[in-house]
Design an enzyme around this catalytic site. Structure first.
Site, PDB file in Angstrom:
ATOM      1  N   LYS A 179      -9.371  16.881 -87.137  1.00 31.32           N
ATOM      2  CA  LYS A 179      -9.057  18.276 -86.800  1.00 31.32           C
ATOM      3  C   LYS A 179      -8.799  18.411 -85.295  1.00 31.32           C
ATOM      4  CE  LYS A 179      -9.003  21.459 -89.170  1.00 31.32           C
ATOM      5  NZ  LYS A 179      -7.946  22.052 -90.027  1.00 31.32           N
ATOM      6  N   TYR A 196     -13.774  13.596 -89.956  1.00 29.17           N
ATOM      7  CA  TYR A 196     -13.199  14.928 -90.227  1.00 29.17           C
ATOM      8  C   TYR A 196     -12.927  15.658 -88.922  1.00 29.17           C
ATOM      9  CZ  TYR A 196     -13.212  19.969 -91.152  1.00 29.17           C
ATOM     10  OH  TYR A 196     -12.907  21.312 -91.157  1.00 29.17           O
ATOM     11  N   THR A 216     -11.715  24.203 -86.697  1.00 27.99           N
ATOM     12  CA  THR A 216     -13.159  24.268 -86.903  1.00 27.99           C
ATOM     13  C   THR A 216     -13.915  24.124 -85.585  1.00 27.99           C
ATOM     14  OG1 THR A 216     -14.992  22.960 -87.811  1.00 27.99           O
ATOM     15  CG2 THR A 216     -12.956  21.798 -87.490  1.00 27.99           C
ATOM     16  N   ASP A 217     -15.135  24.642 -85.569  1.00 23.75           N
ATOM     17  CA  ASP A 217     -15.990  24.455 -84.382  1.00 23.75           C
ATOM     18  C   ASP A 217     -16.437  22.996 -84.248  1.00 23.75           C
ATOM     19  OD1 ASP A 217     -17.759  24.401 -86.530  1.00 23.75           O
ATOM     20  OD2 ASP A 217     -19.193  25.820 -85.667  1.00 23.75           O
ATOM     21  N   GLU A 218     -16.270  22.198 -85.317  1.00 23.86           N
ATOM     22  CA  GLU A 218     -16.785  20.823 -85.289  1.00 23.86           C
ATOM     23  C   GLU A 218     -16.052  19.945 -84.274  1.00 23.86           C
ATOM     24  OE1 GLU A 218     -17.806  19.240 -89.145  1.00 23.86           O
ATOM     25  OE2 GLU A 218     -18.023  21.242 -89.981  1.00 23.86           O
TER      26      GLU A 218
HETATM   27  P1  NAD Z   1     -10.611  23.378 -99.013  1.00 20.89           P
HETATM   28  O1  NAD Z   1     -10.907  21.908 -99.045  1.00 20.89           O
HETATM   29  O2  NAD Z   1     -11.358  24.304 -99.905  1.00 20.89           O
HETATM   30  O3  NAD Z   1      -9.056  23.620 -99.323  1.00 20.89           O
HETATM   31  C1  NAD Z   1      -8.047  22.827 -98.778  1.00 20.89           C
HETATM   32  C2  NAD Z   1      -6.764  23.107 -99.558  1.00 20.89           C
HETATM   33  O4  NAD Z   1      -5.725  22.320 -98.980  1.00 20.89           O
HETATM   34  C3  NAD Z   1      -6.841  22.754-101.028  1.00 20.89           C
HETATM   35  O5  NAD Z   1      -6.302  23.797-101.814  1.00 20.89           O
HETATM   36  C4  NAD Z   1      -5.987  21.496-101.137  1.00 20.89           C
HETATM   37  O6  NAD Z   1      -5.377  21.342-102.398  1.00 20.89           O
HETATM   38  C5  NAD Z   1      -4.974  21.722-100.031  1.00 20.89           C
HETATM   39  N1  NAD Z   1      -4.405  20.450 -99.533  1.00 20.89           N
HETATM   40  C6  NAD Z   1      -5.115  19.340 -99.163  1.00 20.89           C
HETATM   41  N2  NAD Z   1      -4.261  18.363 -98.809  1.00 20.89           N
HETATM   42  C7  NAD Z   1      -3.003  18.873 -98.936  1.00 20.89           C
HETATM   43  C8  NAD Z   1      -1.703  18.344 -98.703  1.00 20.89           C
HETATM   44  N3  NAD Z   1      -1.545  17.081 -98.286  1.00 20.89           N
HETATM   45  N4  NAD Z   1      -0.637  19.138 -98.923  1.00 20.89           N
HETATM   46  C9  NAD Z   1      -0.797  20.403 -99.353  1.00 20.89           C
HETATM   47  N5  NAD Z   1      -2.010  20.963 -99.606  1.00 20.89           N
HETATM   48  C10 NAD Z   1      -3.093  20.205 -99.393  1.00 20.89           C
HETATM   49  O7  NAD Z   1     -10.769  23.787 -97.493  1.00 20.89           O
HETATM   50  P2  NAD Z   1     -11.334  25.119 -96.836  1.00 20.89           P
HETATM   51  O8  NAD Z   1     -12.793  25.019 -96.732  1.00 20.89           O
HETATM   52  O9  NAD Z   1     -10.731  26.289 -97.515  1.00 20.89           O
HETATM   53  O10 NAD Z   1     -10.746  24.971 -95.380  1.00 20.89           O
HETATM   54  C11 NAD Z   1      -9.443  25.455 -95.054  1.00 20.89           C
HETATM   55  C12 NAD Z   1      -9.153  25.177 -93.590  1.00 20.89           C
HETATM   56  O11 NAD Z   1     -10.137  25.811 -92.770  1.00 20.89           O
HETATM   57  C13 NAD Z   1      -9.194  23.695 -93.226  1.00 20.89           C
HETATM   58  O12 NAD Z   1      -8.168  23.447 -92.314  1.00 20.89           O
HETATM   59  C14 NAD Z   1     -10.555  23.512 -92.584  1.00 20.89           C
HETATM   60  O13 NAD Z   1     -10.533  22.463 -91.650  1.00 20.89           O
HETATM   61  C15 NAD Z   1     -10.732  24.855 -91.913  1.00 20.89           C
HETATM   62  N6  NAD Z   1     -12.134  25.295 -91.720  1.00 20.89           N
HETATM   63  C16 NAD Z   1     -13.005  25.295 -92.775  1.00 20.89           C
HETATM   64  C17 NAD Z   1     -14.304  25.751 -92.593  1.00 20.89           C
HETATM   65  C18 NAD Z   1     -15.290  25.798 -93.735  1.00 20.89           C
HETATM   66  O14 NAD Z   1     -16.468  26.110 -93.511  1.00 20.89           O
HETATM   67  N7  NAD Z   1     -14.878  25.549 -94.979  1.00 20.89           N
HETATM   68  C19 NAD Z   1     -14.718  26.182 -91.334  1.00 20.89           C
HETATM   69  C20 NAD Z   1     -13.792  26.179 -90.273  1.00 20.89           C
HETATM   70  C21 NAD Z   1     -12.496  25.737 -90.493  1.00 20.89           C
HETATM   71  P1  TYD Z   2     -21.628  21.054 -95.164  1.00 18.15           P
HETATM   72  O1  TYD Z   2     -21.651  22.224 -96.085  1.00 18.15           O
HETATM   73  O2  TYD Z   2     -21.156  19.739 -95.673  1.00 18.15           O
HETATM   74  O3  TYD Z   2     -20.828  21.510 -93.866  1.00 18.15           O
HETATM   75  P2  TYD Z   2     -20.635  20.748 -92.427  1.00 18.15           P
HETATM   76  O4  TYD Z   2     -21.107  19.364 -92.544  1.00 18.15           O
HETATM   77  O5  TYD Z   2     -19.161  20.836 -92.246  1.00 18.15           O
HETATM   78  O6  TYD Z   2     -21.425  21.569 -91.461  1.00 18.15           O
HETATM   79  O7  TYD Z   2     -23.103  20.832 -94.616  1.00 18.15           O
HETATM   80  C1  TYD Z   2     -23.823  21.865 -93.950  1.00 18.15           C
HETATM   81  C2  TYD Z   2     -25.132  21.268 -93.488  1.00 18.15           C
HETATM   82  O8  TYD Z   2     -25.919  20.937 -94.632  1.00 18.15           O
HETATM   83  C3  TYD Z   2     -24.966  19.970 -92.708  1.00 18.15           C
HETATM   84  O9  TYD Z   2     -25.976  19.918 -91.690  1.00 18.15           O
HETATM   85  C4  TYD Z   2     -25.232  18.894 -93.734  1.00 18.15           C
HETATM   86  C5  TYD Z   2     -26.237  19.539 -94.671  1.00 18.15           C
HETATM   87  N1  TYD Z   2     -26.181  19.102 -96.089  1.00 18.15           N
HETATM   88  C6  TYD Z   2     -27.350  18.693 -96.738  1.00 18.15           C
HETATM   89  O10 TYD Z   2     -28.463  18.684 -96.148  1.00 18.15           O
HETATM   90  N2  TYD Z   2     -27.265  18.293 -98.038  1.00 18.15           N
HETATM   91  C7  TYD Z   2     -26.082  18.273 -98.726  1.00 18.15           C
HETATM   92  O11 TYD Z   2     -26.061  17.859 -99.929  1.00 18.15           O
HETATM   93  C8  TYD Z   2     -24.890  18.718 -98.065  1.00 18.15           C
HETATM   94  C9  TYD Z   2     -23.572  18.716 -98.759  1.00 18.15           C
HETATM   95  C10 TYD Z   2     -25.003  19.117 -96.733  1.00 18.15           C
END
Ligand code: NAD
Ligand code: TYD
Length: 365
Positions: A166, A162, A137-139
């Protein structure tokens, strides 16, 4: 660079989650010569309904298991002789990481190291055409002020449990490349949105709350900025990097699409009013400013120039197009929403938002 033309066994972790399910579907359809193994323990965020349309594919297998279980990993790596690992399994929600950091240490750090060990051991003798792809992630870069963009050279400076977990996992992947010569690639992507997104993150939570006429809890002053990318464009980038990226490299992926939260929420409200045939301004009345998230990063913005120049990737949809596709999906998949918001979801929602003094009741029309 890895070959596409021959039979290969590919392990995708976290394939039942939001992004993982789009990656699994894409690989099943694009590469019928591959066998795709989806390893997922099915936490609250994992949902096999996300893959109903492809679960009968002959080149698909679901492996229910935990990346914390070293014995299980050893067995499946020996049995299936994976050629590539695309690692998405993680705890992914910042607010949950503030409540329970250790869960993030376990899955995101220890789980990743377990997978690295299994890959290193399996590929010890022959690393040819093998690849460990870590999705990050960019975070990890921390927060930006009003100006500037994250590049691949921005120093790591994570602020939430988080992002710290990561960042740590990224360092382990890099270290395994240096120490054991494990062929890896890492991508650091901005905020994704789209179908199958669990309604704890901003966009799906707010879509669900608008449908249910519940308050829209905007943290702090709503001026926090994120760069949003449609999930299928992320899956396309993952496909490209997995096949064409260079070993031992990092690529940033972003949407060229920065939005302040409050502006995004207002756009979402406007589109939802249109889709639900509500009078314009109805949904925005639900906006409620609530207590801020501790350590809330002000701004994320990605310079995706490297993946663009080296691999020719760009997002394929505009934000308005992607948001409309997303809203339509949620409105057409009310059953999916009902399933994921039953049971433990209510408990989570009450706990997380009661602390922020958000009413749990729907607001009568
Ligand atoms: P998500 O939370 O929707 O899905 C995570 C999945 O991992 C779930 O299916 C869960 O059951 C599985 N999981 C969790 N713990 C596990 C374990 N111990 N063993 C096996 N499986 C396990 O997450 P997402 O949003 O799809 O993100 C996927 C990846 O992309 C993550 O690594 C996250 O850090 C990264 N990412 C997400 C975003 C975003 O905006 N969602 C952005 C950048 C990077
Ligand atoms: P989120 O979807 O949790 O992603 P991330 O924190 O990983 O960027 O949140 C996106 C943005 O929205 C973040 O600045 C937090 C804000 N946010 C709210 O204002 N209200 C909410 O209920 C949630 C879940 C997030």
């Amino acid at each position: 660079m890895t070959e596409t033309g021959k039979d290969r066994n590919i392990l995708i972790t976290g394939g039942a989650g939001f992004i993982g399910s789009h990656v699994v579907r894409r690989f099943l359809k694009e590469y019928p010569g591959y066998h795709i193994y989806n390893l997922d323990v099915l936490t609250y965020a994992g949902n096999l309904e996300n893959l109903r349309d492809v679960e009968e594919y002959p080149n698909y297998s679901f492996l229910k298991g935990d990346i914390l279980d070293e014995q299980f990993l050893k067995q499946i790596f020996e049995k299936h002789q994976f050629d590539g690992v695309i690692h998405l399994a993680a705890e992914s929600h910042v607010d949950r990481s503030i409540t329970d950091p250790l869960a993030f240490v376990r899955t995101n750090i220890i789980g990743t190291v377990n997978l690295l060990n299994a890959s290193r051991d399996l590929w010890k003798e022959n690393k040819n055409n093998k690849r460990f792809y870590h999705i990050s992630t960019d975070e990890v870069y921390g927060t930006l002020g009003a100006e500037g963009l994250f590049t691949e050279n921005t120093p790591y400076d994570p602020n939430s449990p988080y992002s710290a977990s990561k960042a740590s996992s990224d360092h382990f992947v890099r270290a395994y490349g240096e120490t054991y010569g494990l062929p890896y690639v890492i991508t650091n992507c901005s905020n994704n949105y789209g179908p199958n997104h669990f309604p704890e993150k901003l966009i799906p939570l707010f879509i669900n709350n608008i449908i249910e006429n519940k308050p829209l809890p905007v943290y702090g002053d709503g001026k926090y900025t994120r760069d949003w990318l449609f999930v299928k464009d992320h899956a396309a980038a993952i496909d490209l990097v997995f096949h064409k990226g260079k070993d031992f490299e990092t690529y940033n992926i972003g949407g060229f699409n920065e939005w302040q939260n409050i502006d995004l929420v207002k756009l979402l409200c406007k589109l939802m009013d249109q889709k639900l045939n509500r009078e314009e301004g109805t949904s925005s009345k639900l906006i409620t400013y609530v207590k801020d998230r501790p350590g809330h990063d002000l701004r994320y913005a990605i310079d995706a120039g490297k993946i663009n120049k080296e691999l020719g990737w760009r997002p394929s949809v505009t934000f308005e197009e992607g948001l409309e596709l997303t809203i339509d999906w949620y409105l057409e998949n009310q059953e999916w929403l009902d399933h994921v918001t039953s049971g433990n979801y209510q408990e989570y929602y009450e706990k997380m938002y009661k602390e922020r003094n958000v009413s749990q009741q729907s607001i009568s029309k």
